[in-house]
Design a protein around this motif. Sequence first.
Motif, short mmCIF file in Angstrom:
data_model
loop_
_atom_site.label_atom_id
_atom_site.label_comp_id
_atom_site.label_asym_id
_atom_site.label_seq_id
_atom_site.Cartn_x
_atom_site.Cartn_y
_atom_site.Cartn_z
N GLN A 22 48.92 31.97 41.24
CA GLN A 22 49.06 32.16 39.80
C GLN A 22 48.76 33.58 39.38
OE1 GLN A 22 46.35 29.22 38.31
NE2 GLN A 22 47.87 27.59 38.29
N GLU A 23 47.79 34.21 40.05
CA GLU A 23 47.33 35.52 39.62
C GLU A 23 47.91 36.67 40.44
OE1 GLU A 23 45.78 36.11 36.97
OE2 GLU A 23 45.34 34.06 36.38
N SER A 24 48.96 36.42 41.19
CA SER A 24 49.63 37.47 41.97
C SER A 24 51.11 37.49 41.62
CB SER A 24 49.47 37.21 43.47
OG SER A 24 48.12 37.00 43.82
N GLY B 62 44.95 40.51 39.30
CA GLY B 62 44.43 39.30 38.68
C GLY B 62 43.71 38.42 39.67
N TRP B 63 44.27 38.31 40.89
CA TRP B 63 43.62 37.49 41.92
C TRP B 63 42.29 38.07 42.34
CZ3 TRP B 63 41.98 33.57 44.26
CH2 TRP B 63 41.47 33.63 45.56
N LEU B 64 42.18 39.39 42.46
CA LEU B 64 40.92 39.99 42.86
C LEU B 64 39.83 39.72 41.83
CD1 LEU B 64 42.17 43.41 44.31
CD2 LEU B 64 41.61 41.29 45.53
N ARG B 65 40.21 39.73 40.54
CA ARG B 65 39.24 39.37 39.50
C ARG B 65 38.83 37.90 39.63
NH1 ARG B 65 42.70 42.62 36.28
NH2 ARG B 65 43.79 40.75 35.55
N GLU B 66 39.81 37.04 39.89
CA GLU B 66 39.53 35.61 40.03
C GLU B 66 38.64 35.35 41.26
OE1 GLU B 66 39.96 31.50 39.04
OE2 GLU B 66 40.50 33.32 37.94
N ARG B 67 38.90 36.07 42.33
CA ARG B 67 38.10 35.90 43.55
C ARG B 67 36.64 36.27 43.30
NH1 ARG B 67 39.46 39.71 48.61
NH2 ARG B 67 38.42 41.17 47.22
N SER B 68 36.41 37.38 42.60
CA SER B 68 35.04 37.79 42.28
C SER B 68 34.39 36.79 41.34
CB SER B 68 35.05 39.19 41.66
OG SER B 68 35.46 40.16 42.60
N TYR B 69 35.17 36.28 40.39
CA TYR B 69 34.65 35.28 39.45
C TYR B 69 34.17 34.05 40.20
CZ TYR B 69 34.72 31.72 35.77
OH TYR B 69 34.38 30.70 34.92
N LEU C 16 33.42 37.82 49.96
CA LEU C 16 34.78 37.93 49.41
C LEU C 16 35.83 37.70 50.49
CD1 LEU C 16 34.41 40.99 47.02
CD2 LEU C 16 34.33 38.56 46.44
N ASP C 17 35.58 38.19 51.69
CA ASP C 17 36.53 37.98 52.80
C ASP C 17 36.65 36.50 53.15
OD1 ASP C 17 37.04 40.68 52.98
OD2 ASP C 17 35.66 41.03 54.65
N ILE C 18 35.54 35.78 53.11
CA ILE C 18 35.57 34.35 53.42
C ILE C 18 36.33 33.59 52.33
CG2 ILE C 18 34.13 32.28 53.63
CD1 ILE C 18 32.01 34.07 54.99
N VAL C 19 36.13 33.97 51.08
CA VAL C 19 36.87 33.34 49.97
C VAL C 19 38.36 33.63 50.11
CG1 VAL C 19 37.20 33.31 47.47
CG2 VAL C 19 34.88 33.41 48.41
N GLU C 20 38.69 34.86 50.47
CA GLU C 20 40.09 35.24 50.66
C GLU C 20 40.72 34.39 51.76
OE1 GLU C 20 43.56 37.54 49.94
OE2 GLU C 20 41.65 37.57 48.87
N ALA C 21 40.01 34.22 52.87
CA ALA C 21 40.53 33.42 53.98
C ALA C 21 40.76 31.98 53.55
CB ALA C 21 39.58 33.49 55.17
N ALA C 22 39.86 31.44 52.74
CA ALA C 22 40.02 30.07 52.26
C ALA C 22 41.26 29.94 51.39
CB ALA C 22 38.77 29.63 51.49
N SER C 23 41.51 30.94 50.56
CA SER C 23 42.69 30.90 49.67
C SER C 23 43.99 30.96 50.45
CB SER C 23 42.64 32.05 48.66
OG SER C 23 42.95 33.29 49.28
N LEU C 24 43.95 31.55 51.63
CA LEU C 24 45.15 31.68 52.46
C LEU C 24 45.29 30.55 53.48
CD1 LEU C 24 44.97 35.52 53.14
CD2 LEU C 24 46.56 34.36 51.61
#
Length: 257
Positions: A74-76, A88-95, A122-130
Motif C-alpha cells: 500500500q505504501e510503495s 511511505g513504507w519506511l515510515r510505516e515500518r518505523s511506526y 528494522l531489518d527483521i521487520v523488513e524481512a517479515a514484510s517480504l
Amino acid sequence: MPMRRPSSLADRLFWPIVAGGAASLWFGPKALAVAGLAVLALVVHRLGRGGRFRRRVRAIARRHRETLALRRRQESYVDPYGNEILDGWLRERSYFAERTVLPRLEAAGYGDLIEPRWDEILDIVEAASLSVAAPDEAEALPEDGLAYERYCAALLERAGWEARTTKAAGDQGADVVAERDGVRLVVQCKRYAKPVGNGAVQEVVAARSYWSADCAAVVSNAGFTPAARKLAAATDVLLLHHDALAALGARPTGRPR
C-alpha cells in the motif's frame, strides 16, 4: 527513541564476584567454587541474550507479517521513471517497530538492546514484510481509470456489497456507490503512479453528502500524501489500498492511513 544506557556484563558480574569473594573468606574454597559457577552461568546467559533478542523480534514481526506485507504494498509505488518509491513504507515500518515491537521488548527486559540494535530490528521487520508472496496482479489490475473503478466495484461485490459504478458525468466525486446491511459507502477510485493528494479526499467528502452516504473512502493502488492523510483523519474518510476491499465489513472503520 529515548536514550538508554546499556547494562554491561561487568555491571552484572560485579556484585556476584564481590559476594563470592566475601563468602570464600568465611566458608573457604567451596564457596569460591560455587561463586565461580554462578558467575559462569551469568556469562553464558548474558552472551545468549543477543540470540534471544533476535528470536523475540522475529516472533513479533512474524505474527503481523500478513499486515506488514499488505502495508508495504500500500505504501510503495513505482514512479514514472521506473524507480520504486518506498518513503511511505519506511515510515510505516518505523511506526510498527516503535509502537508494536519496542514496548514488548522493554516489557521482556531488552530495553538496553533497542537503541544499539535498532537497524537490526528494522531489518527483521523488513524481512517479515517480504516473507508473504504478493498477489499476482500484473495482469489483473486495470491500466485505465474507468476499468479500475469496475475492478474496485467487483472487489466490493466479493465482500458482500451491492456495488455499482457511477456515470462519469454528475457523479459528484463518487466513482462507486455500494450498499450493505443498510449502510451506504461512496468510493473515489484513483489508479495512480504516485501518492494520492487531498483533492481526492475533498471530492469524496462532497460525494458523501450528495449521495447521503454513511461512510466514504478513497481507494488507490498507490499510497497517500501526508496532506491527504491529515484531511482524511479530520473528515472521517477511509484511505484504502484496493487489496483491503475484498474484506471490507459493513461498518468500515479504521484510522485513515
